[in-house]
Scaffold this motif. Sequence first.
Motif, PDB file in Angstrom:
ATOM      1  N   ALA A  64      29.450  34.994  12.953  1.00  0.00           N
ATOM      2  CA  ALA A  64      28.524  34.132  13.244  1.00  0.00           C
ATOM      3  C   ALA A  64      27.059  35.310  14.143  1.00  0.00           C
ATOM      4  O   ALA A  64      26.334  35.011  13.934  1.00  0.00           O
ATOM      5  N   PRO A  66      24.808  37.595  15.861  1.00  0.00           N
ATOM      6  CA  PRO A  66      23.800  38.324  14.329  1.00  0.00           C
ATOM      7  C   PRO A  66      23.253  40.070  14.732  1.00  0.00           C
ATOM      8  O   PRO A  66      23.058  40.436  13.754  1.00  0.00           O
ATOM      9  N   VAL A  67      24.330  40.919  15.446  1.00  0.00           N
ATOM     10  CA  VAL A  67      23.677  41.986  15.761  1.00  0.00           C
ATOM     11  C   VAL A  67      25.195  42.788  16.364  1.00  0.00           C
ATOM     12  O   VAL A  67      25.379  43.315  16.729  1.00  0.00           O
ATOM     13  N   GLN A  68      26.090  42.124  15.714  1.00  0.00           N
ATOM     14  CA  GLN A  68      27.870  42.530  15.515  1.00  0.00           C
ATOM     15  C   GLN A  68      28.035  43.022  16.772  1.00  0.00           C
ATOM     16  O   GLN A  68      28.412  44.423  17.403  1.00  0.00           O
ATOM     17  N   ARG A  85      26.208  44.509  23.940  1.00  0.00           N
ATOM     18  CA  ARG A  85      25.210  44.528  22.903  1.00  0.00           C
ATOM     19  C   ARG A  85      25.035  43.572  22.563  1.00  0.00           C
ATOM     20  O   ARG A  85      23.879  42.674  21.632  1.00  0.00           O
ATOM     21  N   VAL A  87      23.164  40.116  23.505  1.00  0.00           N
ATOM     22  CA  VAL A  87      21.895  39.655  23.343  1.00  0.00           C
ATOM     23  C   VAL A  87      21.843  38.736  23.865  1.00  0.00           C
ATOM     24  O   VAL A  87      20.882  37.436  24.655  1.00  0.00           O
ATOM     25  N   CYS A  89      22.111  35.067  22.617  1.00  0.00           N
ATOM     26  CA  CYS A  89      21.602  33.483  21.689  1.00  0.00           C
ATOM     27  C   CYS A  89      22.173  32.615  21.844  1.00  0.00           C
ATOM     28  O   CYS A  89      22.145  31.810  21.063  1.00  0.00           O
ATOM     29  N   VAL A  91      24.934  31.961  19.317  1.00  0.00           N
ATOM     30  CA  VAL A  91      24.897  31.083  18.296  1.00  0.00           C
ATOM     31  C   VAL A  91      26.861  31.408  17.634  1.00  0.00           C
ATOM     32  O   VAL A  91      27.414  29.765  17.908  1.00  0.00           O
ATOM     33  N   VAL A  94      28.252  27.949  19.345  1.00  0.00           N
ATOM     34  CA  VAL A  94      28.076  26.869  18.318  1.00  0.00           C
ATOM     35  C   VAL A  94      29.202  26.511  17.221  1.00  0.00           C
ATOM     36  O   VAL A  94      29.445  25.834  16.696  1.00  0.00           O
ATOM     37  N   ARG A 150      36.350  26.680   3.957  1.00  0.00           N
ATOM     38  CA  ARG A 150      36.281  28.237   3.176  1.00  0.00           C
ATOM     39  C   ARG A 150      36.856  28.959   2.188  1.00  0.00           C
ATOM     40  O   ARG A 150      36.886  29.791   1.601  1.00  0.00           O
TER      41      ARG A 150
ATOM     42  N   SER B  40      17.618  41.798  13.189  1.00  0.00           N
ATOM     43  CA  SER B  40      18.259  40.239  13.377  1.00  0.00           C
ATOM     44  C   SER B  40      16.935  39.573  14.124  1.00  0.00           C
ATOM     45  O   SER B  40      15.981  39.881  14.871  1.00  0.00           O
ATOM     46  N   MET B  42      16.778  36.695  15.205  1.00  0.00           N
ATOM     47  CA  MET B  42      17.331  35.870  16.178  1.00  0.00           C
ATOM     48  C   MET B  42      16.914  36.628  17.605  1.00  0.00           C
ATOM     49  O   MET B  42      17.211  36.384  18.565  1.00  0.00           O
ATOM     50  N   ALA B  43      17.259  37.787  17.676  1.00  0.00           N
ATOM     51  CA  ALA B  43      17.132  38.813  18.499  1.00  0.00           C
ATOM     52  C   ALA B  43      15.943  39.832  18.901  1.00  0.00           C
ATOM     53  O   ALA B  43      15.868  39.970  20.445  1.00  0.00           O
ATOM     54  N   LEU B  59      20.880  44.338  12.932  1.00  0.00           N
ATOM     55  CA  LEU B  59      22.141  43.684  12.480  1.00  0.00           C
ATOM     56  C   LEU B  59      23.981  44.994  12.226  1.00  0.00           C
ATOM     57  O   LEU B  59      24.091  43.675  12.898  1.00  0.00           O
ATOM     58  N   GLN B 291      21.964  30.461  11.019  1.00  0.00           N
ATOM     59  CA  GLN B 291      22.355  32.194  11.172  1.00  0.00           C
ATOM     60  C   GLN B 291      23.573  32.112  10.964  1.00  0.00           C
ATOM     61  O   GLN B 291      24.016  32.495   9.877  1.00  0.00           O
ATOM     62  N   PRO B 292      24.999  30.803  11.397  1.00  0.00           N
ATOM     63  CA  PRO B 292      25.632  30.902   9.962  1.00  0.00           C
ATOM     64  C   PRO B 292      26.022  30.080   8.866  1.00  0.00           C
ATOM     65  O   PRO B 292      26.902  30.845   8.676  1.00  0.00           O
ATOM     66  N   ASP B 296      27.861  32.388   6.228  1.00  0.00           N
ATOM     67  CA  ASP B 296      28.677  31.575   5.454  1.00  0.00           C
ATOM     68  C   ASP B 296      27.852  31.921   3.616  1.00  0.00           C
ATOM     69  O   ASP B 296      29.209  32.266   2.424  1.00  0.00           O
ATOM     70  N   ILE B 318      23.604  23.591  12.729  1.00  0.00           N
ATOM     71  CA  ILE B 318      24.355  23.346  14.222  1.00  0.00           C
ATOM     72  C   ILE B 318      22.544  24.460  15.044  1.00  0.00           C
ATOM     73  O   ILE B 318      22.686  25.123  14.475  1.00  0.00           O
ATOM     74  N   ASN B 319      22.958  23.947  15.850  1.00  0.00           N
ATOM     75  CA  ASN B 319      21.883  24.708  16.822  1.00  0.00           C
ATOM     76  C   ASN B 319      22.130  25.057  18.164  1.00  0.00           C
ATOM     77  O   ASN B 319      22.864  23.728  18.775  1.00  0.00           O
ATOM     78  N   VAL B 320      21.782  26.282  18.572  1.00  0.00           N
ATOM     79  CA  VAL B 320      21.785  25.801  20.472  1.00  0.00           C
ATOM     80  C   VAL B 320      20.527  26.844  20.871  1.00  0.00           C
ATOM     81  O   VAL B 320      20.217  27.708  20.196  1.00  0.00           O
TER      82      VAL B 320
END
Lengths: 154, 417
Positions: A64, A66-68, A85, A87, A89, A91, A94, A150, B40, B42-43, B59, B291-292, B296, B318-320
Amino acid sequence: MQKALLIDPEKCTSCLQCELACSHQHTGMFNPVQSRIRVFEFEHGARAIPYTCTQCEAAWCLHACPVQAITVNAATGAKQVDADRCVGCKVCTVACPYGTINYEAHTGKVAKCDLCGGEPQCAVACPTGAITVSDPDTATHAINPLLLGRGATA
Amino acid sequence: MRHLIIGTGPAGVIAAETLRGHDSEAEILLLGDEPETPYSRMALPYLLANNVGETGTYLRPDPKHFQARRIQVQRGRAASVDSQAHTVTLEQGEQLDYDRLLIATGSHTVKPPIPGMDLDGIENCWTLADARAIAQRAQPGQQVVLMGAGFIGCIVLEALVARGVALTVVEREPRMVPRMMDQNGGELLKRWCESKGVRVHTGTQVDAIKADPERLSLTLGDGGMLEADLVVCATGVRPNIAFLEGSGIETDVGILVDEHLRTSAPDVYAAGDVAQGPVFNGGQREVHAIQPTAGDHGQVAALNMAGVDTVYGGSLAINVLNTLGLISSSFGQWQGVPGGDSASALNGEEFKYLRLEFDGDFLVGAIGLGLTQQVGILRGLIQTRVNLGQWKKELLRDPHQIVHAYLECNTSAEAAA
């Protein structure tokens, strides 16, 4: 994956040594609020379940990010956060269906169990053997990733 | 085998990596239309807040990441797809052929159709170039108006405040982040922002923008006027599907994909924000631009492209969000379901709120404000369909028992298994 924590709630006396050891290892302070393993009490302390990351194969947090900022430690198999690294966020917090990666307001980053580089201090500190280091396949609280849809990716 | 991936966001990049992981021989071409190292979105707010530099938005931090995996990254913008001929034509005229195509073109920003939106001093916050432009203009003390307090708007809000601007937010809906917060949550967020010195107008919109000699002048729907040195527009995004016109690839809001992430055209897949795909609870296909889901989608699409038959279990919304230090999160069907039960605990003074929605003995949705610990279990409970049994009654009484319910239900489920 080489290592994971094996938790046996039956043996937990809720002494909270694990929380103290974990917070000391990661922050230099004895502050259970910053522990990455948490003990949840039931029936007013009659029973307790220590709870932390199982270093699951699905690695929801890692995928999940985003920036490894979450990578697998080659030696231990731990999924670990690169704080430089990250940030912040959130994510991953959740996305992890176990709720074992958490945001820390004072650092602005997320934190999770990193197996202390191979010698988990919670297991060292646990006086009853409720927390041991073991083969991840037998770890408790492992939710079958198949249930999360999955399929063959698990 | 030649795999062509359009889009260098998370879905495209993860797909490329997954393809390489399953096929060491295949040709993998990743096509992106921005002159940047894959980064990203997001960043970006964290870049704007000066928490990270531009490399912190990438990324993949390793500059040799793609080269090392023999993933060819090419700049170009797709103009059309011919799914019969298996070709993609770029805007510059070049034609690329493929055996399997993944469309992961993401979204573009949508500006409201009002006078003045093309004036100088109005910026989106969507691309790295946008972020650079905002960084140049959003200086301490400047008057900034943020149009839109949705999810993206609220992330940008945080960054703008960190830059020291004097911020006013205008949201057309009656509350902030209307698609992830209910009235209680939205109200708390608004009150929190106001307590931090941000002016928040909800239930009204910007009707027109004019250029004064010195500043921009905004007219609001409720008759109010605002002045701004900079306007940041975050009023929404839409999937990038215009180039598919005439391709025969079926679209609705986004590109319609099945449980294998296949589009209606043979050998063409779609993933991420552009894909309208299966949802976890089996309802109508939706665009879950998060993002998730992008990750996926990218993974499952790539596995199927590589010939590894993989069924996607459906996405969960899902959000945060972090709004000036107040963390909010939402999961699944937080609005509730017909005939379902609801539990909530609101502490307005401490800005804490937890709402749980049940369908029978199963959690189907949740909202959290001021919660940062173990929030992921809300996803776990919903998506693994944990039967809460006796714990449901407990949760209706005290929603904060959620971690205990999760631990007990999972432990006993294993004992039974």
